[in-house]
Design a protein around this motif. Structure first.
Motif: not given
Length: 413
Positions: A82-99
């Motif tokens: 999808f051309g998703a930015d690795f770092g931004e997607t990582l931060r979003g995934t991290d927040q899904l897990m955390t929140q």
């Protein structure tokens, strides 16, 4: 080849350890994970995978090897697909897990499903989730409901959806909606009171407000409710957008295994298989290289004193050679300068000598050409005149011969 592979692995793991501070006794487990990820065809090199793992480790802290593998491979897949930015997607995934308290696998599956359903069409899904996941979790949404709401209102803009919910939760908290509670229907009032008593969530109140706006028979009343609940977002946006801000839908009810499904499709080709085989062979060479490196290191340590001695011994010779070349440079310069002057004189001499010769040849060629034309023209005319009677003579001479051959051939045939 083996030494090169082992050196690359050593460099990659040194970088990972330096970036994360992992202890020596834990490093082998991370190297095993790196090898698995690389063999599965992710990343450009050992160093690239080590950098990706370092980002995940820095972002999530204490993470198990299986979760590390799941996240790194999933993030690479989202980047490739999808051309998703690795770092931004990582931060979003991290927040899904955390929140929302979900696993790494569930989080990456949800991100994959969201992108597959078009939520990353403005390249902002990871960034938005990283910024607003906590707000939605606090309001009582599940991770799936959060993504469903983004899906329902996302055709407008993810930022706009997130800002609208941020606005209404703020107005719930600061008493703005309570002051105007009489504007809303009895269902919303009851839900609001339940929330105040700790028996409902902000999500329940927001869903009731949106449903209240949807069921308004008077457009002006609907706009008033939208403005009261969503502030400037309700004033500036159209009612269709406000009415989309609920979590009703089943798009994200079954996201388990979505990432694996995408990976199976994305990398199911001969090129990927051959590349994976090549990487497996490369990893087989690493232990051999690791065994050879100590020998080469010892050899280098033994040779270092010899190189130093040679350097010290040859240094005076090099200095003398440099002095000699410096001294030689001046006479060589003079020689080259004189040679250049001589060459210039020779060129001028040849040019001066050839010019009259070429002029003479040009003058001579003109009368020769005229003479040849005068001689050849009558010869050509004479040959043309002789050609016709000669042709007649040859034909007459050959005819009796041809007749005789014909007479002989008839009885033979």
């Amino acid at each position: 080849f083996a030494v090169s592979a082992a050196t690359d692995m050593q460099t990659a793991m040194n970088q990972f350890q330096a970036a994360t501070g992992v202890a020596d006794d834990e490093l082998q487990a991370y190297q095993d994970t790196l090898e698995e990820i690389y063999t599965n065809n992710y990343g450009e090199s050992f160093g690239d995978v080590a950098t990706a793992m370092g980002q995940v480790k820095q972002q999530l802290g204490d993470i198990g090897q299986e979760d590390m593998k799941t996240l790194v491979e999933g993030l690479y897949t989202l980047e490739d697909t999808f051309g998703a930015d690795f770092g931004e997607t990582l931060r979003g995934t991290d927040q899904l897990m955390t929140q929302f308290g979900i696993s790494a696998e569930d989080a990456i599956d949800l991100m994959a499903s969201g992108m597959q359903n078009g939520l990353n069409y403005t390249d902002e899904l990871g960034d938005n989730v990283a910024e607003y996941a906590g707000k939605f979790s606090q309001a009582g949404y599940s991770a799936e409901e959060y993504f469903q709401l983004l899906q329902n209102g996302g055709s407008y803009n993810l930022d706009k959806v997130n800002d609208a919910i941020n606005e209404v939760t703020t107005r719930l908290a600061d008493g703005t909606i309570e002051e105007s509670l009489g504007l809303f229907d009895s269902k919303t009032q009851e839900t609001f009171k339940a929330w105040q008593d700790g028996k409902a969530t902000q999500k329940d109140v927001i869903d009731s407000i949106v449903n209240n706006i949807k069921t308004c028979t008077d457009e002006q009343d609907a706009l008033t409710l939208a403005s009261t609940a969503f502030g400037t977002m309700g004033e500036d946006a159209n009612l269709q957008f406000i009415e989309s801000l609920d979590s009703v839908g089943d798009t994200f009810d079954k996201t388990s295994g979505k990432m694996e499904e995408i990976q199976d499709i994305k990398y199911d080709d001969l090129g990927s298989m051959l590349d994976g085989l090549k990487r497996s062979l490369e990893l087989l060479a690493v232990p051999l290289g690791e065994a050879i490196i100590p020998l080469l290191t010892a050899l280098a340590e033994c040779l270092q004193p010899l190189v130093t001695i040679l350097g010290d011994s040859l240094s005076p010779l090099f200095e003398q050679l440099q002095e000699f070349l410096t001294v030689l440079a001046e006479p060589l310069g003079v020689i080259f300068e004189v040679a250049g002057q001589i060459l210039e004189v020779l060129v001028n001499l040849v040019t001066t000598a050839l010019t009259p010769i070429l002029d003479l040849l040009t003058q001579i060629m003109e009368p020769i050409t005229t003479l040849l034309e005068e001689l050849l023209t009558p010869l050509a005319e004479m040959f043309q005149a002789l050609l016709e009677p000669l042709e007649t003579l040859i034909t007459a001479a050959l005819q009796p011969v041809l007749d005789l051959v014909t007479q002989l051939l008839d009885p033979i045939t």
